[in-house]
Design a protein around this motif. Structure first.
Motif, short mmCIF file in Angstrom:
data_model
loop_
_atom_site.label_atom_id
_atom_site.label_comp_id
_atom_site.label_asym_id
_atom_site.label_seq_id
_atom_site.Cartn_x
_atom_site.Cartn_y
_atom_site.Cartn_z
N ARG A 78 0.84 -1.20 0.00
CA ARG A 78 0.00 0.00 0.00
C ARG A 78 0.87 1.25 0.00
O ARG A 78 1.98 1.26 0.55
N ALA A 79 0.35 2.31 -0.58
CA ALA A 79 1.06 3.59 -0.62
C ALA A 79 0.78 4.35 0.66
O ALA A 79 0.12 5.40 0.67
N GLU A 80 1.27 3.81 1.78
CA GLU A 80 1.09 4.44 3.08
C GLU A 80 2.29 4.08 3.95
O GLU A 80 3.03 3.13 3.68
N TRP A 81 2.47 4.85 5.04
CA TRP A 81 3.63 4.67 5.90
C TRP A 81 3.53 3.35 6.68
O TRP A 81 2.48 3.02 7.22
N ALA A 82 4.66 2.63 6.73
CA ALA A 82 4.71 1.37 7.49
C ALA A 82 6.17 1.00 7.72
O ALA A 82 7.09 1.47 7.04
N TRP A 83 6.39 0.13 8.72
CA TRP A 83 7.72 -0.41 9.00
C TRP A 83 7.94 -1.69 8.21
O TRP A 83 7.02 -2.51 8.06
N TYR A 84 9.19 -1.88 7.76
CA TYR A 84 9.58 -3.10 7.05
C TYR A 84 10.95 -3.53 7.58
O TYR A 84 11.75 -2.69 8.03
#
Length: 729
Positions: free
Chosen positions: A162-168
């Protein structure tokens, strides 16, 4: 090939031309706001008489922060710049994406150079010796895919659905990790427009360690700002848990100490030098200054660590030294009636001697002498851009609107003339802008040796008292072709050998060598170097004749003379002859001399000197204030520091602390110890701390190159408080 490094710096326009009128935070602090409660009194330690050499709070952009066993990179501010290796990777800085401060690679790929070591408080490894790369990112497109590499080991592909902020997170095996800087590279599948730039994704935080930072959103290793304690308010670097704050810096040679007031609720604190703990203590509830002796690293490049095992506010951390003796207040210096800037093309920094160049040697003894002046480029045109405009070059022409020395001094009442024998320094390229008189006989195929140029230039000298003149003389010898006089050939070589290469053909010979069409013999190389040295002798003799003319005109005592090489020259150190084909140190290092006995006392600067400082120095000699477009600082009141060079399309280099670090766009990087190897003939193998320091200086400078002003921001190795204030971090 991707375009050169692109930067988005919100403060750039202000720093380039808009004065910061009405600002009350130029020292990094704000004035009280009427109607609000007064802040607590400022806490200051008892005066100890020491001089601050390196302020940790002001230099926070240069500090590597570790928190909870992870190196944490704040991509939303200047912190990330020191990990970007210019010009090999391009990033957009200063973005805001969905309200989050971020940086984004230019296009599909981006890389960082991240330090990993086994010293206390640094990057923690897993039980098996590996670690993880964590990144808080936002894709520019949905269903994104990124390949993650660590030192060119492909770790795995990560989906960003998704085009949203997240941790990877991605695991790094022990076999992929090296001691020192490690290259982390991202390669994405798709790019799109995001926050006004073309990129694949935006990053707010990148971390390397066994555990992910605890923050749900963007994470930082430390915060800088005022902290209140019972004794008052103090600027501090604050951490929330086990941490290490690391700074690579040159430790002062004279009585160096680290002074700091760690405050907290009993956390254990320590100071380490190059990984070895030299002091331990406890963070008390109130400010209490501690002094840590750094004499073990005096005069050397070292990594200094502030370590804590819990929450701590490091109050007023600074590296200090013994105070310098205060100079006597001088009488107002006389303004010179004549200023001569005499550039000598291709003059190497190691060619000043009493035997070969007696005039240069005498001026060097009697004036300010910087044998390690660093040209802004190894190519003539960008090198002269820096000299004539005081700005780091972005090409072969002065930037539109950048005032030249001719324009500034003409406005101050000087009659101005540019007389050039250099084919690249001409009016059509904008170099003559602001000069009342301009001549370039070389472009008219007329005599353009140094003596002929001076014959033209001296027509602009004042003929009556009270008049002033500024002449910029761009001479060409010893530039290729090396065509010295017979007298100088005799002095440098002796009797000309039979069958030797003709001096008039030396430029063609240099081109043939570069193409691989000619392999010169050892005798050929010796002869070509002798022709160069003979041309240097001619250059010195021409300068001597000009000085004698000034004496006969009764102007010498009222004349300031600035002699500088526009760049250096390679004499087969890397197998070639000439300049402009790389940024090897011998192509960059040249002498700088500022001679004006009425004001300039004899002084030698052994540190590197930046090319943009010449412009500021000339204005200072003339009593003309520095214009906001200028990026350098006057050497009359300052010493040297990091110096930067760029060859458009080829790469960048930095010279500092006796080292040169050269980074081409492609091919191996090179580190040289110029104190042990002045000709830079042997590249050093492994000096991770030196490389990290120089890479950090180069990255920080390249990121903000167009906006940098030393008068406001200091230098990348000693930032002024205004740098952080301007960037809001």
């Amino acid at each position: 090939m991707r375009s050169p490094m692109r930067w988005i710096v919100p403060v750039a326009a202000a720093a380039l031309g808009i004065a910061c009128r009405g600002r009350d935070d130029l020292d990094g602090r704000r004035a009280p706001i009427p109607g609000l409660p007064a802040p607590p009194p400022e806490w200051r330690p008892p005066a100890g008489g020491a001089e601050v050499a390196w302020d940790w709070v002001a230099n926070r952009a240069a500090i590597a922060g570790h928190l909870g066993g992870a190196l944490v990179v704040d991509c939303g501010g200047p912190d990330v710049a020191k990990y970007i290796e210019a010009p090999r990777s391009s990033w957009h800085l200063g973005l805001r994406v969905d309200g989050v401060a971020a940086a984004a690679p230019d296009g599909l790929a981006g890389e960082l150079q991240l330090p990993v070591d086994g010293d206390p408080g640094g990057v923690a490894r897993s039980a098996g010796g590996g670690l993880r790369v964590w990144f808080y990112a936002r894709s520019a497109v949905p269903d994104q895919l990124v390949s993650v590499f660590f030192n060119e080991h492909r770790l795995r592909d990560v989906a960003l659905p998704r085009a949203e902020w997240a941790w990877y997170g991605v695991d790094v095996p022990p076999s992929a990790i090296v001691a020192g800087d490690n290259k982390l590279r991202f390669y994405f599948r798709a790019a799109a427009d995001l926050a006004g730039v073309r990129t694949a994704a935006a990053f707010a935080t990148i971390a390397v360690g066994a555990e992910r930072p605890a923050a749900e959103g963007p994470a930082v290793a430390f915060r800088a700002g005022p902290v209140d304690r019972p004794a008052g308010r103090a600027p501090a670097l604050s951490v929330t848990g086990p941490s290490r704050l690391s700074a690579w810096l040159r430790v002062p040679a004279d009585a160096p100490r680290l002074v700091v007031a760690p405050a907290g609720d009993g956390a254990g604190v320590a100071v380490a030098v190059d990984g070895e703990v030299v002091w331990r203590g406890v963070a008390e509830p109130d400010w209490a200054e501690r002094s840590v002796d750094l004499s073990r690293a005096a005069g050397a490049l070292a990594r200094i660590d502030l370590l804590a095992d819990g929450p701590v506010a490091w109050g007023r951390p600074a590296v200090v030294r013994a105070p310098a003796a205060a100079p006597d207040a001088p009488d107002p210096p006389p303004r010179p009636d004549v200023i001569v800037v005499w550039t000598i093309s291709s003059l190497r920094g190691d060619r000043v001697s009493d035997d070969a160049t007696p005039t240069l040697a005498r001026l060097a003894r009697e004036g300010l002498y910087a044998p390690a002046f660093v040209a802004a480029s190894s190519a003539p045109a960008p090198a002269h851009v820096a000299l004539l405009t005081g700005r780091y070059p972005d090409g072969d022409r002065p930037a539109p609107g950048a005032p030249t020395l001719g324009a500034r001094l003409a406005a101050a009442g000087y009659a101005t003339a540019l007389v050039s024998g250099n084919g690249f320094v001409h009016d059509e390229a904008g170099f003559a802008r602001g000069f009342a008189r301009y001549e370039n006989p070389m472009r008219r195929r007329q005599a353009h040796g140094a003596r002929a140029l001076w014959h033209r230039a001296k027509r602009s000298l004042p003929s009556a008292a009270g008049r002033r003149a500024f002449v910029y003389v761009a001479t060409v010898e010893p530039h290729l072709p090396y065509v010295p006089s017979d007298i100088s050939i005799g002095a440098a070589w002796g009797e000309r050998p039979t069958g030797a290469i003709e001096p008039a053909r030396t430029a063609q010979v240099a081109e043939a060598i570069a193409r691989g069409a000619l392999r010169p013999t050892a005798g050929d190389r010796e002869w070509l170097v002798a022709l160069y040295d003979a041309s240097v002798r001619d250059a010195d003799a021409a300068l001597a004749a000009a000085i004698e003319d000034l004496r006969e005109l009764d102007l010498l005592s009222r004349t300031a003379i600035v002699v500088v090489g526009d760049h250096g020259e390679e004499l087969f150190e890397d197998g070639r002859l000439g300049h402009g084909h790389s940024l090897s140190p011998v192509q960059l290092l040249s002498p700088l001399i500022v001679w004006y006995p009425a004001r300039v006392a004899p002084r030698r600067i052994d540190e590197a000197v930046d090319a943009v400082d010449v412009y500021a120095t000339v204005l200072d000699l003339a009593g003309v204030p520095l214009n906001p477009e200028a990026q350098g600082r006057s050497l009359l009141a300052a010493s040297g520091g990091p110096a930067f060079a760029r060859l458009p399309g080829w790469g960048r280099a930095v010279v500092a602390g006796g080292y040169a670090f050269v980074v081409p766009r492609a091919g191996p990087r090179a580190l040289y110890d110029l104190r042990a190897d002045p000709a830079a003939t042997v590249a050093l193998d492994a000096h991770p701390r030196v490389v990290r320091w120089l890479r950090g200086l180069l990255g920080l400078h390249a990121a903000y190159e167009r906006a940098w002003r030393k008068a406001r921001w200091g230098t990348p190795d000693a930032l002024a408080p205004a740098f952080a204030a301007d960037h809001g971090r």
